[in-house]
Design a protein around this motif. Structure first.
Motif, PDB file in Angstrom:
ATOM      1  N   CYS B 434       2.248  -3.362 -16.772  1.00 32.70           N
ATOM      2  CA  CYS B 434       3.332  -2.887 -17.770  1.00 32.70           C
ATOM      3  C   CYS B 434       4.013  -1.610 -17.446  1.00 32.70           C
ATOM      4  CB  CYS B 434       2.561  -2.890 -19.099  1.00 32.70           C
ATOM      5  SG  CYS B 434       1.841  -1.204 -19.481  1.00 32.70           S
ATOM      6  N   PRO B 435       4.800  -1.157 -17.967  1.00 37.37           N
ATOM      7  CA  PRO B 435       5.666   0.051 -17.468  1.00 37.37           C
ATOM      8  C   PRO B 435       4.608   1.176 -17.684  1.00 37.37           C
ATOM      9  CG  PRO B 435       7.082  -1.208 -19.202  1.00 37.37           C
ATOM     10  CD  PRO B 435       5.701  -2.081 -18.998  1.00 37.37           C
ATOM     11  N   GLY B 436       3.759   1.427 -18.511  1.00 38.26           N
ATOM     12  CA  GLY B 436       2.795   2.475 -18.733  1.00 38.26           C
ATOM     13  C   GLY B 436       3.542   3.725 -18.812  1.00 38.26           C
ATOM     14  N   CYS B 440       6.802   4.300 -20.920  1.00 42.52           N
ATOM     15  CA  CYS B 440       6.730   3.759 -22.312  1.00 42.52           C
ATOM     16  C   CYS B 440       6.061   4.894 -23.173  1.00 42.52           C
ATOM     17  CB  CYS B 440       5.569   2.673 -22.199  1.00 42.52           C
ATOM     18  SG  CYS B 440       4.968   1.887 -23.781  1.00 42.52           S
ATOM     19  N   LEU B 442       4.333   4.645 -25.906  1.00 39.88           N
ATOM     20  CA  LEU B 442       2.923   4.366 -26.388  1.00 39.88           C
ATOM     21  C   LEU B 442       1.689   4.452 -25.356  1.00 39.88           C
ATOM     22  CD1 LEU B 442       3.808   1.316 -28.243  1.00 39.88           C
ATOM     23  CD2 LEU B 442       3.806   3.515 -29.136  1.00 39.88           C
ATOM     24  N   ALA B 443       2.107   4.669 -24.099  1.00 45.01           N
ATOM     25  CA  ALA B 443       1.312   4.777 -23.141  1.00 45.01           C
ATOM     26  C   ALA B 443       0.150   5.741 -23.159  1.00 45.01           C
ATOM     27  CB  ALA B 443       1.659   4.807 -21.749  1.00 45.01           C
ATOM     28  N   SER B 475      -2.692  -2.813 -18.011  1.00 46.76           N
ATOM     29  CA  SER B 475      -2.070  -2.483 -19.121  1.00 46.76           C
ATOM     30  C   SER B 475      -2.200  -0.817 -19.220  1.00 46.76           C
ATOM     31  CB  SER B 475      -2.449  -2.921 -20.276  1.00 46.76           C
ATOM     32  OG  SER B 475      -2.148  -4.444 -20.407  1.00 46.76           O
ATOM     33  N   GLY B 476      -1.219  -0.229 -19.663  1.00 43.15           N
ATOM     34  CA  GLY B 476      -1.165   1.387 -19.759  1.00 43.15           C
ATOM     35  C   GLY B 476      -1.628   1.785 -21.281  1.00 43.15           C
ATOM     36  N   CYS B 477      -2.005   0.846 -22.123  1.00 43.43           N
ATOM     37  CA  CYS B 477      -2.593   1.257 -23.417  1.00 43.43           C
ATOM     38  C   CYS B 477      -3.132   0.104 -23.963  1.00 43.43           C
ATOM     39  CB  CYS B 477      -1.654   1.985 -24.219  1.00 43.43           C
ATOM     40  SG  CYS B 477      -0.742   0.836 -25.257  1.00 43.43           S
ATOM     41  N   ALA B 480      -1.721  -3.691 -24.324  1.00 40.91           N
ATOM     42  CA  ALA B 480      -2.122  -4.910 -23.393  1.00 40.91           C
ATOM     43  C   ALA B 480      -0.777  -5.737 -23.186  1.00 40.91           C
ATOM     44  CB  ALA B 480      -2.904  -6.062 -24.173  1.00 40.91           C
ATOM     45  N   CYS B 481       0.159  -5.113 -23.054  1.00 39.62           N
ATOM     46  CA  CYS B 481       1.472  -5.741 -22.530  1.00 39.62           C
ATOM     47  C   CYS B 481       1.240  -6.299 -21.006  1.00 39.62           C
ATOM     48  CB  CYS B 481       2.733  -4.892 -22.624  1.00 39.62           C
ATOM     49  SG  CYS B 481       3.037  -4.197 -24.290  1.00 39.62           S
TER      50      CYS B 481
HETATM   51  S1  SF4 Z   1       0.331  -1.778 -22.733  1.00 46.24           S
HETATM   52 FE1  SF4 Z   1       0.908   0.154 -23.854  1.00 46.24          FE
HETATM   53  S2  SF4 Z   1       1.704   1.329 -22.164  1.00 46.24           S
HETATM   54 FE2  SF4 Z   1       1.952  -0.942 -21.410  1.00 46.24          FE
HETATM   55  S3  SF4 Z   1       3.983  -1.091 -22.145  1.00 46.24           S
HETATM   56 FE3  SF4 Z   1       2.674  -1.911 -23.804  1.00 46.24          FE
HETATM   57  S4  SF4 Z   1       2.789  -0.733 -25.092  1.00 46.24           S
HETATM   58 FE4  SF4 Z   1       3.627   0.614 -23.278  1.00 46.24          FE
END
Ligand code: SF4
Lengths: 174, 571
Positions: B434-436, B440, B442-443, B475-477, B480-481
């Motif tokens: 994911c962009p992380g 992002c 939210l990361a 995933s960066g948070c 779980a994208c």
């Molecule tokens: S998993 Fe978290 S960090 Fe990664 S894109 Fe989704 S919201 Fe953003």
């Protein structure tokens, strides 16, 4: 609760003052109405009166109220108000369609609460025909912009699927 | 630069076998674009608060990210024409920084557009029959499917006509635009599920009944995020023409009874889980039985026939032999080409054709990123050699779905010149991330740099091939994208006392035997995670019963113990 100076009702294409009065659960019942009561009061001790009495009545529902509980009063109800606690709470859309399409309700269906112009089209399509709008910024928005989509992909209004079907029928005749 | 925006396509003009808008569809997107322009103007004039504007912009795919607005363009069921891809390249250059990012939902994200210009971008998209409708927000999102739909040899039926039907039906649905939470539908036409349908809010598996009539197994309640749950079967077989009405019944039950008190418990998976699948199924069936659906089913049949006609394959050269001598010779003579063929080419259902997979995972690159020049290269190749069609995969790669075997070598050479011939499809460096933290808001941790470091560590292709089929997802948070729950090796970036900590899961699987990976143990720091992955891989290589035993099979046989031993014993 008395008539509210800070809001207008949009229905039948124009803004009007609201003739309906929201009745609290413990106040006296007006002889003629028109009064909007809660489902609790409608289904409570005064229920008989509402069923046979002379006043024009409406009911205001919370999203968690059961629509089935309305059945005994359906023919008497002139107005049902569904409340959008937040405009992001989509439950009243489903309730509106169930009232219109399943339960055959033909009276006024009113949207109250956080009623914004950008949801007007969706509300109307689900069966709402009366919209309580707060004066101020929201009202200015209602007057500034009401771009409606002329193309719809779903029931209950005539959808693109049906319009295409109609064109196919033309082709078959031609 | 702007002069090239409307430039005519190069190469022979081909009309790919994908859906084309009719007058209604065109008008719909045009009106929607005008509507959004008006909303943006009202926002800029202060008539809409950010709170009121937010759900409106989200319904049009506009997010507010860490550094800027982000626009997510819908690529319905991952199918693109060359003309559309070229337009995306033009937009990337004119309105962004010259590249775009393909996502795990088969969409494309622009990370740097300006809000005032977004209505212009939407107009540019509308001209090529594209939009950004419902790529975010608490509504029915872009429907996803198998990236090889319509060309895979193992398919029961091409699922895309049904996807298109669902796309239209779900567009600005008046009842379902303010659901408790986002809602994702995936469809697979093949028993080998490449669309990971069990991880979606509704998953549809095409089936045929005893008489050969088409239909679906309908699953509901799947999702990843902080509470990963696999979807359960609601209906074992639903006749295909009842699809819209039945999906509508599921959505109505969810819209009315899904939780709205807690954002983290608002997905349909929680409703199914809390009610239990029997009670949920009973509620859906009762809602469905109470409605009158015959007219809608008849319309669905007629409409489906219309849509299916668009997807009829056109332009295949008839009676090509199974093998092409030139192709065979190139494989024998060129080892590098042979390696790419082995990894990235897939059997096509039409003799003499191949499915060409293009990896967007060059070692050290950003998974899913493509420059405008690369997009144009792929668009040109699609037009010259691929019937004008491109697919986007949920693993963030691209596909040329119809290439004659005889043209494959030329396509490969052109891809190589554009930096697009990385031969790592399905290998350990073909990582979903994911962009992380890089983009992002939210990361809680970086994910792209982790993917880059792991890919660099395993850059040696021979080693990658020795390891074989191994999917890493990052995933960066907790949202779980990057689908880490269904990675063979899943990596979740968390934050512990101000520093990044990476949690590893093993044994996840997004395929037909979908499984959620299990957490291995305590997390690893940013500078430890690559070593940890290598230790896991070495443990597998040393312990497996030969190369025939895949990582997943090995893990299923031995469990977590040897991995834990190798990772934590020394600590
Ligand atoms: S998993 Fe978290 S960090 Fe990664 S894109 Fe989704 S919201 Fe953003």
């Amino acid at each position: 609760m008395q008539h509210d100076e800070n809001r207008l009702v949009f229905q039948d294409g124009q803004f009007t003052d609201d003739v309906w009065v929201d009745l609290p659960d413990d106040g006296p019942i007006p002889v003629e109405g028109p009064a909007i009561v809660t489902l609790v009061r409608l289904a409570g001790d005064d229920g008989e009166y509402f069923l046979h009495g002379g006043c024009r009545i409406g009911v205001r529902l919370r999203p968690e109220d059961r629509l089935g509980d309305l059945v005994p009063w359906m023919a008497r109800l002139e107005l049902i108000a569904l409340n959008f606690e937040k405009f992001t709470d989509g439950r009243p859309y489903s309730a509106a369609r169930l009232l219109r399409e399943r339960m055959g309700y033909r009276g006024r269906l009113r949207a109250t609460g956080e009623v914004l112009v950008d949801q007007y089209a969706a509300m109307r399509r689900c069966g709402f025909d009366s919209f309580v709008v707060a004066k101020g910024r929201a009202l200015r928005s209602w007057q500034a912009a009401r771009i409606e989509m002329s193309v719809r992909y779903q029931a209950p209004q005539e959808s693109v699927l049906e319009r295409r079907h109609a064109r196919r029928a033309v082709l078959e005749v031609a | 630069m702007s002069a090239t925006v409307l430039e005519a396509p190069v190469g022979a003009s081909v009309t790919p076998a994908t859906y084309c808008y009719d007058a209604f569809d065109k008008q719909f997107v045009a009106e929607r674009t005008a509507q959004f322009r008006d909303q943006v103007e009202r926002r800029l004039a202060g008539l809409l608060t950010e709170e009121q504007f937010k759900p409106l912009r989200l319904m049009n795919g506009v997010y507010l990210q860490l550094h800027a607005y982000m626009l997510r363009v819908a690529i319905p069921y991952g199918t693109l024409s060359a003309v559309q891809l070229r337009r995306l390249a033009d937009i990337a250059e004119r309105f962004d920084k010259g590249y775009g990012h393909f996502t795990t939902r088969q969409n494309l994200q622009f990370n740097w557009p300006r809000l005032v210009e977004i209505p212009d971008i939407l107009e540019q998209l509308a001209e090529v029959e594209m939009h950004a409708i419902q790529t975010s927000g608490n509504c029915i999102r872009n429907v996803t499917t198998d990236q090889w739909a319509g060309v895979a040899a193992d398919e029961i039926m091409d699922p895309r006509p049904w996807c298109e039907l669902l796309r239209q039906w779900s567009s600005l649905h008046p009842e379902f635009s303010f659901l408790p939470r986002k809602f994702k539908i995936a469809v697979t036409g093949s028993p080998v599920d490449r669309a990971a349908v069990a991880t979606h809010d509704i998953g549809l598996r095409m089936k045929r009944d005893g008489e050969g009539r088409p239909g679906f197994e309908v699953l509901a309640g799947g999702g990843l995020g902080r509470t990963p749950i696999l979807a359960r079967t609601v209906r074992a077989f639903l006749p295909a023409d009842e699809l819209l009405a039945y999906v509508g019944a599921i959505l109505r039950v969810y819209n009315r009874f899904g939780r709205r008190d807690n954002k983290f418990k608002a997905r349909i998976k929680i409703l199914v889980h809390e009610q239990g699948i029997e009670a949920f199924r009973a509620a859906v069936e009762a809602e469905y039985a109470a409605g009158e659906h015959a007219a809608e089913a008849a319309l669905t049949r007629a409409e489906l026939a219309r849509i299916q006609a668009h997807f009829q394959p056109i332009g295949y050269e008839d009676d090509l032999p199974e093998r092409d001598p030139g192709f065979d010779r190139a494989v024998f003579e060129d080892e590098v080409f042979a390696g790419w063929v082995r990894g990235n080419l897939v059997r096509h259902k039409v003799p003499g054709y191949a499915i060409v997979n293009i990896s967007l995972k060059p070692v050290g690159g950003i998974p899913g990123d493509a420059t405008a020049a690369q997009m144009r290269t792929v668009a040109d190749l699609a037009e010259r050699h691929g019937l004008g069609e491109i697919r986007v995969t949920h693993e963030q790669n691209l596909v040329l779905p119809h290439v004659r075997l005889r043209d494959v070598h030329a396509v490969w050479e052109a891809l190589g010149e554009a930096g697009l011939a990385t031969p790592n499809l399905g290998l350990i460096s073909d990582i979903i991330a994911c962009p992380g933290m890089d983009y992002c808001a939210l990361a809680t941790a970086r994910s792209i740099p982790v993917a880059q470091a792991v890919a660099r560590r395993f850059a040696d292709l021979d080693r990658q091939r020795q390891i074989g089929d191994l999917k890493i997802k990052i995933s960066g948070c907790i949202n779980a994208c990057g689908h880490h729950h269904v990675g063979h090796i899943g990596i979740l970036g968390l934050e512990k006392k101000g520093v990044e900590s990476y949690q590893i899961t093993l044994g996840g699987d997004a395929g037909a035997d979908a499984a959620i990976g299990k957490i291995l143990g305590p997390g690893f720091a940013y500078d430890e995670i690559t070593d940890a992955v290598e230790t896991i891989v070495d443990t597998y290589l040393q312990g497996r019963n030969g190369p025939g035993e895949t990582f997943l099979a090995f893990h299923a046989r031995v469990g977590a113990a040897p991995f834990k031993e190798a990772l934590y014993a020394a600590r």
